[in-house]
Design a protein around this motif. Structure first.
Motif, PDB file in Angstrom:
ATOM      1  N   ARG A 190     -49.903  17.376   9.376  1.00  0.00           N
ATOM      2  CA  ARG A 190     -48.729  17.811  10.158  1.00  0.00           C
ATOM      3  C   ARG A 190     -48.697  17.211  11.555  1.00  0.00           C
ATOM      4  N   ARG A 191     -49.808  16.634  11.979  1.00  0.00           N
ATOM      5  CA  ARG A 191     -49.812  16.039  13.312  1.00  0.00           C
ATOM      6  C   ARG A 191     -48.843  14.856  13.386  1.00  0.00           C
ATOM      7  N   GLU A 197     -43.618  12.884  15.464  1.00  0.00           N
ATOM      8  CA  GLU A 197     -42.279  12.358  15.170  1.00  0.00           C
ATOM      9  C   GLU A 197     -41.196  13.204  15.836  1.00  0.00           C
ATOM     10  N   ARG A 198     -41.321  14.533  15.647  1.00  0.00           N
ATOM     11  CA  ARG A 198     -40.315  15.445  16.234  1.00  0.00           C
ATOM     12  C   ARG A 198     -40.362  15.420  17.757  1.00  0.00           C
ATOM     13  N   PRO A 243     -37.813   7.828  27.369  1.00  0.00           N
ATOM     14  CA  PRO A 243     -38.096   6.815  26.336  1.00  0.00           C
ATOM     15  C   PRO A 243     -39.539   6.306  26.385  1.00  0.00           C
ATOM     16  N   ASP A 244     -40.140   6.248  27.588  1.00  0.00           N
ATOM     17  CA  ASP A 244     -41.531   5.759  27.676  1.00  0.00           C
ATOM     18  C   ASP A 244     -42.494   6.705  26.949  1.00  0.00           C
ATOM     19  N   VAL A 245     -42.275   8.014  27.161  1.00  0.00           N
ATOM     20  CA  VAL A 245     -43.120   8.990  26.476  1.00  0.00           C
ATOM     21  C   VAL A 245     -42.878   8.934  24.972  1.00  0.00           C
ATOM     22  N   ALA A 246     -41.606   8.775  24.568  1.00  0.00           N
ATOM     23  CA  ALA A 246     -41.294   8.691  23.132  1.00  0.00           C
ATOM     24  C   ALA A 246     -41.972   7.471  22.508  1.00  0.00           C
ATOM     25  N   ASP A 247     -41.949   6.324  23.227  1.00  0.00           N
ATOM     26  CA  ASP A 247     -42.608   5.120  22.693  1.00  0.00           C
ATOM     27  C   ASP A 247     -44.124   5.327  22.575  1.00  0.00           C
ATOM     28  N   ALA A 248     -44.709   6.007  23.567  1.00  0.00           N
ATOM     29  CA  ALA A 248     -46.150   6.275  23.508  1.00  0.00           C
ATOM     30  C   ALA A 248     -46.502   7.178  22.326  1.00  0.00           C
ATOM     31  N   LEU A 249     -45.634   8.176  22.074  1.00  0.00           N
ATOM     32  CA  LEU A 249     -45.866   9.057  20.926  1.00  0.00           C
ATOM     33  C   LEU A 249     -45.716   8.295  19.621  1.00  0.00           C
TER      34      LEU A 249
END
Length: 362
Positions: free
Chosen positions: A305-306, A311-312, A323-329
Motif C-alpha cells: 500500500r505504500r 501515488e495519491r 510539483p517538485d514534491v510530487a516529482d520527488a514522490l
C-alpha cells in the motif's frame, strides 16, 4: 645331645684347670699339691662323662624326625588351555582366555560312571570365567584378567561333584584388530562429546545474546554499560552501533527513538527537525519532504500500500501546486512494487473543481 654334653664337660674342665693354676701360683703351693689338684680335676671330669652316658635321653631315638627319609611324590592333575574365546559385554568382541587348570578328583559314589576328570575341570573353570567376562567391557581386558586370577584361584567343585578345579597363570587378551577398532571408536566418541559440548555452549551463548543482551537496543546499551562501567562516554558514542546490532539480531528496523544515534539514519531526521524550526534551518528540499511523508505514513516496510499512498499523495501535491514534491514522490514510487488494480471503475483524476461548483464563464 650326648655330644653337646661332652663338649660342655670339656669346656668346664678347662676353665677349672686354669682357675687351679692361677690359685696355685698366687698361693705358692708346694710341689706335692699340684699332682693332687690335677688328679681331683681329672676324676671329676671322668665321673661327669660316665654319668651322661648312663642317663636315658628325653626323646627316644625311634621318635626322632629323620628328614633323610624319601618324601613320596604328590600326584598332580593339571592341563594348560590356550586362546579360548569368551564373550564380552560388547557383541562380536571376544576375549582370548588362557590358563593352567588344576584339579583334584573326588571319591565317586557307588556305581558311578567313569569320567574324564580333566574335561570336567576344564569345563568348570571355563564356565566360571565366562560368567565374569560376559559382564565386562572388552577394552578392560587387563582389569578383567586380574579379577579372573582372584576368582579362579580357589578350588571349587564342578556341578557333578566329581572334581575340585581351579586355574592359575590366567591370561586374558583381545585380538589386535578388535583393539584397533575399539581405540578408533573411543576417539570418535570423545570427539563427538567435545563437539556436542561446544555446540551446547554456542547455543547457550546465542540464546544469552539474542534473548537477553540484544533483546532491545536499551538492553544492549545496559549490557555494554555494565561491561564498560568506567567509560560512560564510550557507551554513549556506541548507542547507534548497539541499536543497529540489536535491530539486526531481531530482524527489525531501528526504533524511532534510537535512529538519531545511527549515522546513516540521523541524516534522514534532519528534514523533520528542519520542519520543526524553519526559521533556523530554512525550508527542506522536495526529496526531504517526500522521505518525511513516507516515513510518517504509518505503513510498514514491504507493505504494497505504500506505492498507492505515494501515488495519491503525489496527485494531491500536484493539485496543491507543489510539483517538485510530487516529482520527488513519483521518483520514490519507482522503487516500490505496484499493488494489483481493483476491478471497479477507475476514479477520475482530480481537476481542481468540485461537481457542485461548476466553472463560471466570464
Amino acid at each position: 645331645m650326648q655330644s653337646g654334653h661332652n663338649a660342655m664337660t670339656g669346656f668346664v674342665t678347662v676353665i677349672l684347670a686354669l682357675v687351679i693354676v692361677i690359685v696355685g701360683l698366687v698361693s705358692r703351693w708346694p710341689l706335692w699339691v699340684w699332682p693332687f689338684a690335677a688328679g681331683v680335676l681329672s676324676t671329676g671330669a671322668a665321673a661327669s662323662l660316665v654319668r651322661a652316658r648312663r642317663r636315658r635321653p628325653l626323646i627316644p631315638p625311634e621318635r626322632l624326625l629323620e628328614p633323610e627319609l624319601p618324601i613320596p611324590q604328590v600326584e598332580r592333575w593339571e592341563c594348560v588351555i590356550k586362546d579360548v574365546s569368551l564373550p564380552s559385554l560388547s557383541e562380536d568382541y571376544d576375549f582370548q582366555f588362557s590358563a593352567t587348570v588344576r584339579w583334584l578328583p573326588q571319591e565317586a559314589p557307588p556305581n558311578a560312571p567313569v569320567v574324564n576328570a580333566g574335561g570336567l575341570a576344564i569345563d568348570a573353570v571355563v564356565d566360571r570365567a565366562r560368567r565374569i567376562t560376559h559382564q565386562s567391557p572388552p577394552h578392560r581386558s587387563s582389569l578383567v584378567q586380574h579379577r579372573l586370577n582372584g576368582e579362579l584361584a580357589t578350588m571349587v567343585a564342578d556341578p557333578s561333584g566329581r572334581v575340585l578345579a581351579m586355574a592359575d597363570n590366567v591370561r586374558l587378551t583381545l585380538a589386535d584388530a578388535d583393539r584397533e577398532r575399539l581405540e578408533k571408536l573411543a576417539t570418535v566418541r570423545k570427539n563427538e562429546e567435545v563437539w556436542e559440548h561446544e555446540r551446547k555452549w554456542e547455543q547457550s551463548k546465542r540464546a544469552y545474546l539474542g534473548e537477553d543482551v540484544l533483546r532491545t537496543p536499551g538492553s544492549a546499551v545496559v549490557w555494554w554499560l555494565a561491561k564498560n562501567d568506567e567509560k560512560i562516554d564510550k557507551t554513549v558514542s556506541d548507542i547507534g552501533l548497539l541499536a543497529e546490532l540489536s535491530s539486526a539480531a531481531n530482524d527489525q528496523s531501528v526504533p524511532d527513538d534510537f535512529q538519531r544515534y545511527v549515522p546513516g539514519l540521523a541524516k534522514e531526521q534532519e528534514p523533520l527537525e528542519a520542519m520543526a524550526d524553519e526559521s533556523t534551518t530554512g525550508p527542506p528540499s522536495p526529496d526531504e519532504y517526500a522521505r518525511f511523508l513516507l516515513r510518517h505514513s504509518g505503513l510498514p516496510d514491504g507493505d504494497p500500500r505504500r506505492a498507492l499512498y505515494l501515488e495519491r499523495v503525489a496527485e494531491a501535491a500536484k493539485g496543491a501546486g507543489l510539483p517538485d514534491v510530487a516529482d520527488a514522490l513519483l521518483r520514490m514510487l519507482g522503487d516500490f512494487p505496484h499493488p494489483p488494480q481493483s476491478a471497479g471503475p477507475a476514479e477520475p483524476p482530480f481537476d481542481g473543481y468540485f461537481d457542485e461548483d461548476p466553472p463560471y464563464d466570464d
